[in-house]
Scaffold this motif. Structure first.
Motif, short mmCIF file in Angstrom:
data_model
loop_
_atom_site.label_atom_id
_atom_site.label_comp_id
_atom_site.label_asym_id
_atom_site.label_seq_id
_atom_site.Cartn_x
_atom_site.Cartn_y
_atom_site.Cartn_z
N TRP A 136 0.81 -1.21 0.00
CA TRP A 136 0.00 0.00 0.00
C TRP A 136 0.85 1.27 0.00
O TRP A 136 0.57 2.23 -0.71
N GLY A 137 1.90 1.27 0.77
CA GLY A 137 2.73 2.46 0.93
C GLY A 137 3.49 2.86 -0.32
O GLY A 137 4.05 3.97 -0.38
N LEU A 138 3.53 1.98 -1.32
CA LEU A 138 4.27 2.27 -2.54
C LEU A 138 3.38 2.78 -3.66
O LEU A 138 3.82 2.87 -4.80
N TYR A 139 2.12 3.09 -3.33
CA TYR A 139 1.21 3.69 -4.30
C TYR A 139 1.17 5.20 -4.08
O TYR A 139 1.06 5.68 -2.96
N ASP A 140 1.21 5.93 -5.17
CA ASP A 140 1.19 7.39 -5.07
C ASP A 140 -0.21 7.93 -4.79
O ASP A 140 -0.36 8.99 -4.18
N TYR A 141 -1.25 7.22 -5.26
CA TYR A 141 -2.61 7.74 -5.16
C TYR A 141 -3.54 6.69 -4.57
O TYR A 141 -3.47 5.51 -4.93
N GLN A 142 -4.39 7.12 -3.65
CA GLN A 142 -5.36 6.24 -3.02
C GLN A 142 -6.70 6.95 -2.93
O GLN A 142 -6.77 8.17 -2.78
N GLY A 143 -7.76 6.15 -2.99
CA GLY A 143 -9.09 6.70 -2.79
C GLY A 143 -9.47 6.77 -1.33
O GLY A 143 -8.71 6.35 -0.46
N GLN A 144 -10.67 7.28 -1.07
CA GLN A 144 -11.13 7.45 0.31
C GLN A 144 -11.86 6.22 0.84
O GLN A 144 -12.11 6.14 2.05
N GLY A 145 -12.18 5.31 -0.03
CA GLY A 145 -12.76 4.06 0.42
C GLY A 145 -14.27 3.98 0.23
O GLY A 145 -14.97 4.99 0.22
N THR A 146 -14.74 2.74 0.12
CA THR A 146 -16.17 2.45 0.08
C THR A 146 -16.42 1.23 0.96
O THR A 146 -15.67 0.25 0.91
N GLN A 147 -17.46 1.29 1.77
CA GLN A 147 -17.71 0.24 2.75
C GLN A 147 -18.47 -0.93 2.12
O GLN A 147 -19.46 -0.74 1.41
N VAL A 148 -18.00 -2.11 2.42
CA VAL A 148 -18.68 -3.34 2.03
C VAL A 148 -19.03 -4.10 3.29
O VAL A 148 -18.14 -4.38 4.11
N THR A 149 -20.29 -4.44 3.44
CA THR A 149 -20.74 -5.20 4.61
C THR A 149 -21.51 -6.42 4.13
O THR A 149 -22.46 -6.30 3.36
N VAL A 150 -21.07 -7.58 4.59
CA VAL A 150 -21.71 -8.84 4.21
C VAL A 150 -22.28 -9.48 5.46
O VAL A 150 -21.55 -9.76 6.41
N SER A 151 -23.58 -9.69 5.46
CA SER A 151 -24.24 -10.27 6.62
C SER A 151 -24.47 -11.77 6.41
O SER A 151 -24.67 -12.24 5.29
N SER A 152 -24.46 -12.48 7.52
CA SER A 152 -24.65 -13.94 7.44
C SER A 152 -26.12 -14.32 7.49
O SER A 152 -26.97 -13.49 7.76
#
Length: 125
Positions: A109-125
């Protein structure tokens, strides 16, 4: 200014599918590493799927056969198709671009110049 914006996260039941997208502005996906990472609460961020600079895709063992990463340079979009989702896939998912390899892989991860802010994924059982 480079910006990566993820979308497509949400809540699904076990066995469901989601398709994550990451649209880049100010940047054109090229032959550098691009990938998807995830981080669950209390756990370290991990590489889920990456496209190496030779164009080949690599996957974490836990998602092999279920997830597919693809890159559309014309649309400047990185996609992660996630099928047969499990509760352990629950995490914040991040895209990253313009990475370089370490020890022959694009999974740092630390070797990438650009990253997004993220999107949440939730999987329920």
């Amino acid at each position: 200014q480079v910006k990566l914006v993820e979308s497509g996260g949400g809540s699904v039941e076990t066995g469901g599918s989601l398709r994550l997208s990451c649209v880049a502005s100010g940047y054109t996906y090229s032959n550098y590493c691009v990938g998807w990472f995830r981080q669950a609460p209390g756990k370290e961020r991990e590489a889920v799927a990456v496209i190496e600079n030779d164009g080949g895709a690599s996957y974490a063992d836990s998602v092999k056969g279920r997830f597919t990463i693809s890159k559309d340079s014309a649309q400047n979009t990185l996609t992660l198709q996630m099928n047969s989702l499990k509760p352990e896939d629950t995490a914040m998912y991040y895209c990253a671009a313009d990475g370089v390899t370490r020890y022959g892989t694009c999974t740092y991860w630390g070797l990438y110049d650009y990253q997004g802010q993220g999107t949440q994924v939730t999987v329920s059982s």
